[in-house]
Design a protein around this motif. Structure first.
Motif, PDB file in Angstrom:
ATOM      1  N   THR A 145      -5.573  13.883  -3.541  1.00 36.61           N
ATOM      2  CA  THR A 145      -4.150  13.565  -3.767  1.00 36.61           C
ATOM      3  C   THR A 145      -3.852  11.984  -3.378  1.00 36.61           C
ATOM      4  O   THR A 145      -3.253  11.290  -4.108  1.00 36.61           O
ATOM      5  N   ALA A 146      -4.467  11.317  -2.308  1.00 38.01           N
ATOM      6  CA  ALA A 146      -4.266  10.081  -1.933  1.00 38.01           C
ATOM      7  C   ALA A 146      -4.984   9.123  -2.855  1.00 38.01           C
ATOM      8  O   ALA A 146      -4.242   8.213  -3.372  1.00 38.01           O
ATOM      9  N   LEU A 147      -5.849   9.466  -3.499  1.00 32.81           N
ATOM     10  CA  LEU A 147      -6.520   8.431  -4.377  1.00 32.81           C
ATOM     11  C   LEU A 147      -6.001   8.603  -5.937  1.00 32.81           C
ATOM     12  O   LEU A 147      -5.785   7.561  -6.529  1.00 32.81           O
ATOM     13  N   GLU A 148      -5.499   9.799  -6.143  1.00 29.69           N
ATOM     14  CA  GLU A 148      -4.781   9.779  -7.420  1.00 29.69           C
ATOM     15  C   GLU A 148      -3.693   9.004  -7.415  1.00 29.69           C
ATOM     16  O   GLU A 148      -2.882   8.216  -8.346  1.00 29.69           O
ATOM     17  N   ALA A 149      -2.884   9.059  -6.263  1.00 32.26           N
ATOM     18  CA  ALA A 149      -1.530   8.222  -5.899  1.00 32.26           C
ATOM     19  C   ALA A 149      -1.842   6.746  -5.890  1.00 32.26           C
ATOM     20  O   ALA A 149      -1.113   5.816  -6.071  1.00 32.26           O
ATOM     21  N   ASN A 150      -3.155   6.185  -5.606  1.00 35.04           N
ATOM     22  CA  ASN A 150      -3.550   4.914  -5.618  1.00 35.04           C
ATOM     23  C   ASN A 150      -4.778   4.346  -6.457  1.00 35.04           C
ATOM     24  O   ASN A 150      -5.689   4.159  -5.719  1.00 35.04           O
ATOM     25  N   PRO A 151      -4.552   4.504  -7.645  1.00 35.92           N
ATOM     26  CA  PRO A 151      -5.800   4.281  -8.523  1.00 35.92           C
ATOM     27  C   PRO A 151      -6.194   2.694  -8.437  1.00 35.92           C
ATOM     28  O   PRO A 151      -7.288   2.297  -8.571  1.00 35.92           O
ATOM     29  N   LEU A 152      -5.117   1.900  -8.059  1.00 41.98           N
ATOM     30  CA  LEU A 152      -5.245   0.275  -8.192  1.00 41.98           C
ATOM     31  C   LEU A 152      -5.778  -0.110  -9.549  1.00 41.98           C
ATOM     32  O   LEU A 152      -6.610   0.464 -10.204  1.00 41.98           O
ATOM     33  N   PRO A 153      -5.535  -1.251  -9.915  1.00 39.77           N
ATOM     34  CA  PRO A 153      -5.876  -2.088 -10.986  1.00 39.77           C
ATOM     35  C   PRO A 153      -7.509  -2.080 -10.813  1.00 39.77           C
ATOM     36  O   PRO A 153      -7.931  -2.296  -9.763  1.00 39.77           O
ATOM     37  N   ASP A 167      -5.898  -8.721  -1.269  1.00 38.39           N
ATOM     38  CA  ASP A 167      -4.748  -9.970  -1.355  1.00 38.39           C
ATOM     39  C   ASP A 167      -3.535  -9.155  -2.032  1.00 38.39           C
ATOM     40  O   ASP A 167      -2.363  -9.211  -1.634  1.00 38.39           O
ATOM     41  N   GLY A 168      -4.022  -8.567  -3.244  1.00 30.53           N
ATOM     42  CA  GLY A 168      -3.194  -8.206  -4.248  1.00 30.53           C
ATOM     43  C   GLY A 168      -2.147  -7.257  -3.608  1.00 30.53           C
ATOM     44  O   GLY A 168      -1.108  -6.774  -4.187  1.00 30.53           O
ATOM     45  N   ILE A 169      -2.625  -6.454  -2.685  1.00 30.78           N
ATOM     46  CA  ILE A 169      -1.820  -5.029  -2.277  1.00 30.78           C
ATOM     47  C   ILE A 169      -1.190  -5.550  -0.909  1.00 30.78           C
ATOM     48  O   ILE A 169      -0.834  -4.656  -0.220  1.00 30.78           O
ATOM     49  N   ASN A 170      -1.191  -6.888  -0.636  1.00 32.59           N
ATOM     50  CA  ASN A 170      -0.423  -7.284   0.479  1.00 32.59           C
ATOM     51  C   ASN A 170      -0.848  -6.789   1.863  1.00 32.59           C
ATOM     52  O   ASN A 170      -0.145  -6.605   2.800  1.00 32.59           O
ATOM     53  N   MET A 171      -2.405  -6.509   2.031  1.00 30.92           N
ATOM     54  CA  MET A 171      -2.773  -5.872   3.171  1.00 30.92           C
ATOM     55  C   MET A 171      -3.843  -6.866   3.768  1.00 30.92           C
ATOM     56  O   MET A 171      -4.768  -6.339   4.678  1.00 30.92           O
ATOM     57  N   ALA A 172      -4.100  -8.133   3.474  1.00 23.83           N
ATOM     58  CA  ALA A 172      -4.968  -8.939   3.856  1.00 23.83           C
ATOM     59  C   ALA A 172      -5.130  -9.007   5.418  1.00 23.83           C
ATOM     60  O   ALA A 172      -6.289  -9.066   5.838  1.00 23.83           O
TER      61      ALA A 172
END
Length: 468
Positions: free
Chosen positions: A272-280, A350-355
């Motif tokens: 469920t979590a990975l389906e919600a966050n495929p990321l580019p 960096d792109g998901i603002n979690m650096a």
């Protein structure tokens, strides 16, 4: 005398723990115990293990007069000054990253990557006299399997007081922070690993080449996982259930049911979590196995909230670094793959603002010899490591530059006949490296003392490369 029923129960549970939860997923088990711990901000730690003994002396090269010593010791293996990306350290002067590692140079210049100079397995601070006198040396120096295990456990001997990984100690702390959730907070993208082994907590193994899918078919145990992918799992589970029933012990049956239930819950949560966050899709060559592993790591980091995780720990591995032969021909491909994987991963974070909440670091069996064997390098001891992320106090070299000279070198372990070997005695211990990263993850001093018993032998137990 131990109860044979209990012994059988332990065997069955161990078998269950190693079974796949779903396509691409397995769970490695601890005993379920955990100590209370305090928690702070959400954080993720990523270990990038370069298996085989990476030649880091050609990744990060000294400048100034030390470059001449380096070139004279390495001869045909040395990196030309024109192939170096120059950087500086405020106290130690100029250095150069191999031109094949522009992403590492970029992170260093952005003050987000630090270099740990001449790091390796140590029981205590060690001099050349200590080495020659075999005083408190790590077990089986220069041997792949032993040194990998000692690096990942922070121990001096394989079966010493700490047989578990220091990443496992971090995962235990992470489990306490995360509370009662379905998925363990520790993940390996490269099968079983000593680094995540723990007496207290599980870790999940994921296959970056296979998508995570739910378990299904609860009315028929043999159909839980598609036979085309894992045809033997249903049969094995059936056999385990039959053995549990034959034992006549309801505790075994309850344990099997609980293990299967945890597997089902964990797989469903991950799916469920990975389906919600495929990321580019990270930008990398499709054949780059390390980048593929790190892309899955990035997706799990992006899924922290959905998974209910405050802390996470990851292990990825890149092989091929045992360059006894054809090193000049092989190193460019290795460095290109490492540079691409690290750059694309950090750009994604960096792109998901979690650096600022993700720190990654490199490790390897050992460094390699400064000297050439005629076609490559042999097993060494100390080597350079790299730690990077938004919370790293970077743009500097941690630890003193080693002596690269081929004569009267106090840092060289030396051959049995006293000649120059080019095996550098580490000045920074894995214990110090591990403790600094573990503290950033919130591990307490008491937990550190238990996980890294040799840490007490070093005056400096925090290397200061992590910001609060």
């Amino acid at each position: 005398m131990r109860n044979p029923i209990d012994k059988e129960k332990r065997r069955l549970l161990k078998t269950l723990a190693a079974l796949p939860l779903g396509a691409g997923v397995s769970m490695m088990a601890g005993n379920g115990r955990a100590n209370a711990a305090t928690c702070d901000d959400a954080r993720s730690l990523v270990c990038i293990f370069l298996a085989g003994g990476a030649d880091s002396f050609n990744m990060f090269v000294p400048g100034g007069s030390s470059y001449t010593d380096y070139r004279n010791s390495r001869n045909e293996l040395s990196v030309a000054e024109s192939d170096l990306l120059t950087v500086s350290d405020a106290q130690q002067g100029e250095f150069g990253f191999n031109a094949m590692l522009p992403n590492l140079e970029r992170l260093y210049s952005d003050n987000r990557l630090a270099v740990l100079s001449n790091t390796g397995t140590l029981i205590q601070p060690t001099t050349k006299d200590d080495y020659l006198g075999t005083v408190a040396l790590p077990q089986s120096l220069f041997a792949h399997n032993t040194q990998q295990k000692l690096w990942q456990t922070g121990a001096g001997i394989v079966n010493g007081s700490n047989a578990f990984g220091w990443g496992g100690a971090i995962s235990t702390h992470a489990a306490n922070c995360n509370g009662n959730i379905a998925v363990a907070p520790a993940f390996s993208m490269s099968g079983s690993t000593d680094w995540l082994a723990s007496a207290d907590t599980n870790y999940v193994t994921l296959n970056a080449d296979v998508a995570v899918q739910r378990m299904f078919g609860y009315d028929n145990i043999s159909d839980w996982i598609p036979p085309a992918r894992l045809s033997n799992v249903g049969r094995t589970l059936n056999e385990l259930v039959a053995q549990g029933q034959d034992s006549g012990n309801p505790l075994i049956m309850r344990a099997i049911a609980n293990a299967v239930g945890r597997a089902s819950d964990a797989t469903a949560s991950l799916y469920t979590a990975l389906e919600a966050n495929p990321l580019p899709q990270m930008q990398y060559n499709g054949s780059n196995k390390l980048a593929k592993q790190l892309h899955l790591v990035a997706r799990l980091i992006a899924s922290r909230e959905e998974l209910g995780m405050q802390k996470q720990v990851f292990f990825v591995m890149m092989g091929g670094w045992d360059t006894h032969s054809d090193q000049v021909e092989r190193m460019p491909d290795l460095l290109e793959g490492l540079n691409e994987a690290i750059g694309s991963f950090q750009d994604t974070i960096d792109g998901i603002n979690m650096a600022n909440s993700v720190t990654s670091f490199t490790a390897s069996d050992f460094g390699r010899t400064l000297t050439s064997n005629g076609n490559g390098t042999d097993h060494g001891w100390g080597g350079h490591s790299f730690v990077f992320g938004g919370a790293v106090d970077g743009g500097r070299v941690i630890g003193d530059t080693p002596d690269y000279s081929a004569s009267n070198n106090p840092d060289d372990a030396g051959e049995d006949d006293g000649s120059f070997a080019g095996r550098l005695i580490p000045k920074i211990s894995v214990n110090q490296y591990a403790a600094t990263l573990s503290r950033w993850m919130g591990v307490s001093e008491a937990e550190l003392s238990e996980a890294l018993p040799d840490l007490q032998n070093f005056a400096e137990t925090d290397l200061g490369f992590m910001q609060s």
